[in-house]
Scaffold this active site. Sequence first.
Site, mmCIF file in Angstrom:
data_model
loop_
_atom_site.group_PDB
_atom_site.id
_atom_site.type_symbol
_atom_site.label_atom_id
_atom_site.label_comp_id
_atom_site.label_asym_id
_atom_site.label_seq_id
_atom_site.Cartn_x
_atom_site.Cartn_y
_atom_site.Cartn_z
ATOM 1 N N CYS A 58 7.341 2.562 -0.539
ATOM 2 C CA CYS A 58 6.004 2.842 0.021
ATOM 3 C C CYS A 58 5.014 2.477 -1.084
ATOM 4 O O CYS A 58 4.499 3.335 -1.788
ATOM 5 C CB CYS A 58 5.877 4.313 0.382
ATOM 6 S SG CYS A 58 7.217 4.923 1.436
ATOM 7 N N GLY A 70 0.098 -0.637 -5.017
ATOM 8 C CA GLY A 70 0.923 -1.222 -6.070
ATOM 9 C C GLY A 70 0.824 -0.585 -7.448
ATOM 10 O O GLY A 70 1.343 -1.128 -8.412
ATOM 11 N N GLY A 71 0.192 0.585 -7.537
ATOM 12 C CA GLY A 71 0.085 1.236 -8.854
ATOM 13 C C GLY A 71 1.450 1.456 -9.487
ATOM 14 O O GLY A 71 1.696 1.080 -10.641
ATOM 15 N N ARG A 124 -2.290 -3.325 3.942
ATOM 16 C CA ARG A 124 -2.160 -2.837 2.562
ATOM 17 C C ARG A 124 -1.257 -3.726 1.701
ATOM 18 O O ARG A 124 -1.356 -3.717 0.481
ATOM 19 C CB ARG A 124 -1.666 -1.378 2.569
ATOM 20 C CG ARG A 124 -2.776 -0.411 2.994
ATOM 21 C CD ARG A 124 -2.251 0.991 3.257
ATOM 22 N NE ARG A 124 -1.754 1.671 2.079
ATOM 23 C CZ ARG A 124 -2.494 2.380 1.234
ATOM 24 N NH1 ARG A 124 -3.782 2.507 1.432
ATOM 25 N NH2 ARG A 124 -1.941 2.982 0.190
ATOM 26 N N ASP A 146 7.407 6.910 -2.771
ATOM 27 C CA ASP A 146 6.115 7.581 -2.955
ATOM 28 C C ASP A 146 5.628 7.854 -1.531
ATOM 29 O O ASP A 146 4.881 7.069 -0.958
ATOM 30 C CB ASP A 146 5.165 6.654 -3.736
ATOM 31 C CG ASP A 146 3.909 7.376 -4.181
ATOM 32 O OD1 ASP A 146 3.977 8.602 -4.385
ATOM 33 O OD2 ASP A 146 2.859 6.726 -4.316
ATOM 34 N N CYS A 160 1.761 13.347 -3.098
ATOM 35 C CA CYS A 160 0.539 13.863 -3.727
ATOM 36 C C CYS A 160 0.044 15.038 -2.890
ATOM 37 O O CYS A 160 -1.120 15.134 -2.549
ATOM 38 C CB CYS A 160 -0.513 12.773 -3.884
ATOM 39 S SG CYS A 160 -0.977 11.970 -2.350
HETATM 40 C C1 LIG Z 1 0.969 7.337 -1.247
HETATM 41 S S1 LIG Z 1 0.771 5.770 -0.585
HETATM 42 C C2 LIG Z 1 1.545 4.733 -1.749
HETATM 43 C C3 LIG Z 1 0.805 4.515 -3.037
HETATM 44 C C4 LIG Z 1 1.545 3.539 -3.936
HETATM 45 N N1 LIG Z 1 2.893 3.983 -4.214
HETATM 46 C C5 LIG Z 1 0.839 3.272 -5.257
HETATM 47 O O1 LIG Z 1 1.264 3.797 -6.274
HETATM 48 O O2 LIG Z 1 -0.119 2.495 -5.275
HETATM 49 C C6 LIG Z 1 1.952 5.794 0.714
HETATM 50 C C7 LIG Z 1 2.184 4.454 1.375
HETATM 51 O O3 LIG Z 1 3.278 4.599 2.265
HETATM 52 C C8 LIG Z 1 3.116 3.656 3.301
HETATM 53 N N2 LIG Z 1 4.046 4.069 4.377
HETATM 54 C C9 LIG Z 1 3.872 5.023 5.316
HETATM 55 N N3 LIG Z 1 4.975 5.119 6.073
HETATM 56 C C10 LIG Z 1 5.870 4.227 5.582
HETATM 57 C C11 LIG Z 1 7.199 3.849 5.941
HETATM 58 N N4 LIG Z 1 7.834 4.437 6.947
HETATM 59 N N5 LIG Z 1 7.799 2.881 5.230
HETATM 60 C C12 LIG Z 1 7.162 2.267 4.209
HETATM 61 N N6 LIG Z 1 5.906 2.576 3.839
HETATM 62 C C13 LIG Z 1 5.280 3.552 4.508
HETATM 63 C C14 LIG Z 1 1.639 3.736 3.605
HETATM 64 O O4 LIG Z 1 1.176 2.568 4.251
HETATM 65 C C15 LIG Z 1 1.032 3.918 2.208
HETATM 66 O O5 LIG Z 1 0.612 2.691 1.683
#
Ligand SMILES: C[S@@+](CC[C@H](N)C(=O)[O-])C[C@H]1O[C@@H](n2cnc3c(N)ncnc32)[C@H](O)[C@@H]1O
Length: 556
Positions: A111, A115-116, A140, A180, A233
């Site tokens: 997830c 990209g952080g 995204r 994440d 988070c």
């Molecule tokens: C907390 S954010 C991620 C932040 C990212 N790890 C960073 O450090 O920049 C959660 C991400 O999970 C994605 N997401 C939600 N459900 C998902 C799934 N079933 N599979 C993959 N990605 C998913 C969302 O689109 C979102 O971009």
Amino acid sequence: MSIQLPKLFESRMQRWLGDEYEDFIASYERPRHAGIRVNMLKIGLEDFKAASPFELKPIPWCETGFYVDENERPGKHPFYHTGLYYIQEPSAMEPAEALNPEPGDRVLDLCAAPGGKSTQIAAKMRGQGVLVTNDISTERTKALAKNIEMSGVRNAIVLNETPDRIAEKFPAYFDKILIDAPCSGEGMFRKDPDAVRQWEKHSVDVCTVMQRDILDTVASMLAPGGRIVYSTCTFSPEENEAMIALFLARHPEFVVGELKHSPLLSPGRPEWVAGLAESGGWLSPLLEQEARQSEPGFTRPEALAQTARAARIWPHLAEGEGHFVCVLEHTGEKAARAEGAAGTASGPIIGAGEILPAPSEGGRKSGGPKGKGRQESRFAAAPRREDKSARQARGRRQDAYIREEASEDDVRRACLQFLSEQVTVPIFGTLLISGDYAYACPVEPERLRGLKVRRSGFQLGMVKAGGRFVPSNALAAALSPRESARSLNLSSSLPEAVSYLKGETLTFGEERIERGEGTDAKGYVLVSIDGYSAGWGKWAAGVLKNEYPAGWRWNG
Ligand SMILES: C[S@@+](CC[C@H](N)C(=O)[O-])C[C@H]1O[C@@H](n2cnc3c(N)ncnc32)[C@H](O)[C@@H]1O
């Protein structure tokens, strides 16, 4: 209080935190913390400290992370565009530290957008191994790909897939996986007022369903002896300790791993889950059902107790927003991986003038270039024999380039030709052609078949009308000036750096182009700022045509 917190959130936190609640709620009156993380793919830590335009204060849980003053606008400095650092919320730097990826690992960041954590993982991998970075959101993944490329990452594939489709292609493949997870975002209320607006009664319930499914799918992609890091988070125990305890009940082959705790990283709170279960009515419907079905579920004291080994970052105890991190270790035995496996330092290279077989999973297949000497050599695009009909077909294609797509062979040839003339170091991976684009793919290309792929690997460039090869900015960002046949250095303290980053044309004589003896000044030039690469320019007759991509440019 300037932030209007949801009443239900307040009452839940009050119940769990008890005496601590006053301190917790007071933290919402304090400003949020801004952070940057140094990108070790492009600069060493000491060099960055010496060159930093910002005052830096170390972030205790991440060696490469620093608090900075947001008013100094770290996004508005030429160094940001050269990928020397990534702007990241300080607490968000902990999960990749807990994952501890190493060069040569196979890593999945499931997830990942924007990209952080992927860029942090990539820096730790030092360009060796395989990083599959994915997000389910198509929109995204655009930012994800850009951030990966601006950071100079050479060993990543960017996917836009669901977890189960990735699992079909990568069973028991990864050494380390970061989840994440999408979550109710309670820890981000201070940083992002939108997170408050989005939180509602059912957020936690909805998220637990997604988290449970993701965790189960991911388990099947982990190699025996591997590690999963699960992070959110949010504060809610349903999405954190309860989620982990239920996962352990379904997957007894996992244990919660140790994390370095400090007064700043607080332990998980299993007692909250036990309290929830006893009092009833506080659990999400999914968890109640699961807890009943998977008896003894999280009510099994031993499984629940393990969640104390997870960590929370609390805004009233540390300088960062709310975060939860848990390491899940697979208890199986690690299988030894053969030397030369895909993506490792001794793996296959492209640019040796031949079409290499896909890298084998366990080591190098025959036919690829071998030996240290070969890896150290410059690219040399060896002439390939072409029969008469192929030659005629190529001639026809070149006449009709504007209307016809280049064939795979055309792209491959143009790419190898460019690399042999411009790039002075080998590039690892299998040369994979997708449409007009050429990539160095770090895995067997077959694995990507049928998946929604945004980047099939390290993007090298594309073939345009007339068979002209245009190198990608990903390639520019990943090379150092001495890895390019021609380079031009701009100074961050002069207006020319920002002019370049704005996409403007620069005019200067050939004496400023650094190049080897006998290399013509005319052609592609790697433009760097204070010695750190930013992008390409094309120089001829005193004019540098700017090739810095529109989507990366300096605005304002
Ligand atoms: C907390 S954010 C991620 C932040 C990212 N790890 C960073 O450090 O920049 C959660 C991400 O999970 C994605 N997401 C939600 N459900 C998902 C799934 N079933 N599979 C993959 N990605 C998913 C969302 O689109 C979102 O971009």
